[in-house]
Design a protein around this motif. Structure first.
Motif, PDB file in Angstrom:
ATOM      1  N   ARG A 121       0.850  -1.185   0.000  1.00  0.00           N
ATOM      2  CA  ARG A 121       0.000   0.000   0.000  1.00  0.00           C
ATOM      3  C   ARG A 121       0.894   1.247   0.000  1.00  0.00           C
ATOM      4  N   PRO A 122       0.306   2.424  -0.260  1.00  0.00           N
ATOM      5  CA  PRO A 122       1.127   3.641  -0.249  1.00  0.00           C
ATOM      6  C   PRO A 122       1.963   3.800   1.024  1.00  0.00           C
ATOM      7  N   GLU A 123       1.405   3.420   2.173  1.00  0.00           N
ATOM      8  CA  GLU A 123       2.189   3.611   3.414  1.00  0.00           C
ATOM      9  C   GLU A 123       3.397   2.664   3.481  1.00  0.00           C
ATOM     10  N   ASP A 124       3.416   1.628   2.630  1.00  0.00           N
ATOM     11  CA  ASP A 124       4.552   0.688   2.638  1.00  0.00           C
ATOM     12  C   ASP A 124       5.718   1.187   1.788  1.00  0.00           C
ATOM     13  N   ILE A 125       5.424   2.057   0.855  1.00  0.00           N
ATOM     14  CA  ILE A 125       6.492   2.493  -0.064  1.00  0.00           C
ATOM     15  C   ILE A 125       6.669   3.988   0.076  1.00  0.00           C
ATOM     16  N   ASP A 126       7.593   4.367   0.945  1.00  0.00           N
ATOM     17  CA  ASP A 126       7.831   5.773   1.240  1.00  0.00           C
ATOM     18  C   ASP A 126       9.236   5.903   1.817  1.00  0.00           C
ATOM     19  N   PHE A 127      10.200   5.961   0.916  1.00  0.00           N
ATOM     20  CA  PHE A 127      11.579   6.143   1.373  1.00  0.00           C
ATOM     21  C   PHE A 127      12.307   7.065   0.410  1.00  0.00           C
ATOM     22  N   ILE A 128      13.554   7.366   0.703  1.00  0.00           N
ATOM     23  CA  ILE A 128      14.256   8.320  -0.149  1.00  0.00           C
ATOM     24  C   ILE A 128      15.719   7.892  -0.298  1.00  0.00           C
ATOM     25  N   VAL A 129      16.206   7.994  -1.517  1.00  0.00           N
ATOM     26  CA  VAL A 129      17.601   7.613  -1.779  1.00  0.00           C
ATOM     27  C   VAL A 129      18.447   8.873  -1.906  1.00  0.00           C
ATOM     28  N   VAL A 130      19.517   8.915  -1.110  1.00  0.00           N
ATOM     29  CA  VAL A 130      20.526   9.972  -1.235  1.00  0.00           C
ATOM     30  C   VAL A 130      21.642   9.361  -2.064  1.00  0.00           C
ATOM     31  N   ARG A 131      21.677   9.757  -3.329  1.00  0.00           N
ATOM     32  CA  ARG A 131      22.659   9.185  -4.260  1.00  0.00           C
ATOM     33  C   ARG A 131      23.849  10.121  -4.370  1.00  0.00           C
ATOM     34  N   GLU A 132      25.049   9.574  -4.168  1.00  0.00           N
ATOM     35  CA  GLU A 132      26.254  10.385  -4.411  1.00  0.00           C
ATOM     36  C   GLU A 132      26.252  10.704  -5.901  1.00  0.00           C
ATOM     37  N   ASN A 133      26.654  11.938  -6.265  1.00  0.00           N
ATOM     38  CA  ASN A 133      26.308  12.390  -7.616  1.00  0.00           C
ATOM     39  C   ASN A 133      27.467  12.927  -8.451  1.00  0.00           C
ATOM     40  N   VAL A 134      28.677  12.960  -7.903  1.00  0.00           N
ATOM     41  CA  VAL A 134      29.777  13.534  -8.705  1.00  0.00           C
ATOM     42  C   VAL A 134      31.015  12.636  -8.788  1.00  0.00           C
TER      43      VAL A 134
END
Ligand code: NAD
Ligand code: IPM
Ligand code: MN
Length: 359
Positions: A121-134
């Protein structure tokens, strides 16, 4: 009245179509708020520009962009230009030239969006990726020797500096503190095989964790992360990943939230010395280009991230609500969501909802 200068680089393929919808939403939002104004300058950089001039952007491009408050980019890539030329000539040049060391990629399933995992459900998928970018494999260090001979050898050296690695880990820990979830950071690694780069990465993670004892930490190998994304996405909060691993896991993340038509991102210059750049995660989708069938939600969500970056305490959640209403209603959806709506009709529908929510 607060005024912001935005550099707009629609780029190639569907980049053009979705960028128009992003700008539409930005303008609608500004008009409804009344006290903000965006001045846009458009840059025709991309593969067609390359075919005409031999450059993906003006040779003074970084100098030209430097004084903007933010950059909005559509997508880059065209079948007749090799991808490594087009991407290194524009997108990666800006990320690296402006030291946009964090690529922030939220993975959130909105109500009404199609999730391929039937029991989530929507409450199960809620995270964030901090991707190194350089840095990492993207640093552009390497070369080919003995070209076209049996001894031919290609090297692509991954670069990890203490300064940059510390900085993005610190960003991830602070983000976990701000988010209202588990206060947890997952370190995405592969130190079982990569005995220099990822062992170093893990060491910096452990060092930084000492400064954030209120934050729960865990370390997962990237191969296992791809499995856990499908099996237990609800256990994630903030993930910190190197450039290449972050790239790969966020396309999988995009699938969890309904497809690339939903995945937004911000390339952040944390020092605020240079402008940050906002772009959907998807590419130029040559298969869809020019048909007004691309889903503009990723770009509209990206515009929300741009607003969150520039403004404090603004009602940008209304943009997410407007998108959610459209998803739940189910009438104005592009073909990736089994609808028949055109790209511009989805943009119009979001603006119409925004007017009701903010008006
Ligand atoms: P892509 O993201 O363009 O497309 C992958 C798949 O997702 C395709 O089937 C496409 O139709 C679909 N898709 C993508 N965006 C969509 C949207 N908004 N709505 C509906 N469906 C969408 O990736 P690709 O095919 O690997 O690459 C195409 C070109 O784009 C290449 O030149 C590649 O290098 C480039 N690229 C650029 C960026 C960028 O500019 N940030 C990102 C990824 C790929
Ligand atoms: C992304 C893209 C880019 C990346 C490519 C097009 C260079 O895949 O933004 O996810 O690998 O960073
Ligand atoms: Mn990618």
């Amino acid at each position: 009245m607060k005024k912001y200068k935005i550099a707009v680089i629609p780029g190639d393929g569907i980049g053009n179509e979705v960028t128009a919808e992003g700008v539409k939403v930005l303008d609608t939002f500004a008009a409804l708020k009344g006290d903000i104004h965006f001045d846009y300058e458009y840059f025709p950089w991309g593969c067609e520009y390359y075919l005409k001039t031999g450059n993906m952007m003006d040779p003074n491009g970084l100098k030209i962009l430097k004084d903007f408050d933010a950059i909005l980019l559509g997508a880059v890539g065209y079948p007749s230009v090799p991808d490594h030329i087009s991407l290194h000539g524009l997108l990666l040049k800006i990320r690296q030239g402006f030291n946009q060391s964090v690529n922030l990629r939220p993975i959130k399933l909105l109500p009404g969006a199609p999730c391929p995992l039937k029991d989530k459900r929507p409450e199960d998928i809620d995270f964030i990726v901090v991707r190194e970018n350089v840095e990492g494999e993207y640093a552009g260090v390497g070369g080919v020797r003995f070209a076209d001979r049996p001894e031919e050898i290609a090297l692509q050296t991954a670069v990890f500096t203490r300064k940059n690695t510390e900085k993005i880990m610190e960003y991830a820990f602070q983000l976990a503190r701000k988010r209202n979830k588990y206060k947890k950071v997952t370190n995405v690694t592969k130190s079982n095989a990569l005995n220099y780069s990822m062992v170093f990465w893990d060491k910096i993670f452990t060092e930084q964790a000492e400064n954030y004892r209120d934050i729960i930490t865990e370390t997962h190998h990237v191969d296992a992360v791809t499995m856990y994304f499908l099996q237990k996405p609800e256990t994630y909060d903030v993930l910190v990943a190197s450039n290449l691993f972050g790239d790969i896991i966020t396309d999988l993340g995009a699938a969890l939230q309904g497809g690339l038509g939903f995945a937004a991102s911000g390339n952040l210059n944390l020092e605020k010395e240079y402008p940050s750049m906002f772009e959907p995660v998807h590419g130029s989708a040559p298969d869809l280009a020019g048909k007004q069938v691309a889903n503009p939600i990723a770009m509209i969500w990206t515009v929300k991230m741009l607003l969150d970056h520039l403004l404090e305490d603004c009602d940008t959640e209304r943009i997410t609500e407007a998108i959610t209403e459209i998803l739940l209603e189910g009438k104005t959806l592009t073909p990736d969501l089994k609808g028949t709506a055109k790209t511009h009709e989805v943009g119009d529908a979001v603006c119409e909802r925004l007017k009701r929510l903010l008006g």
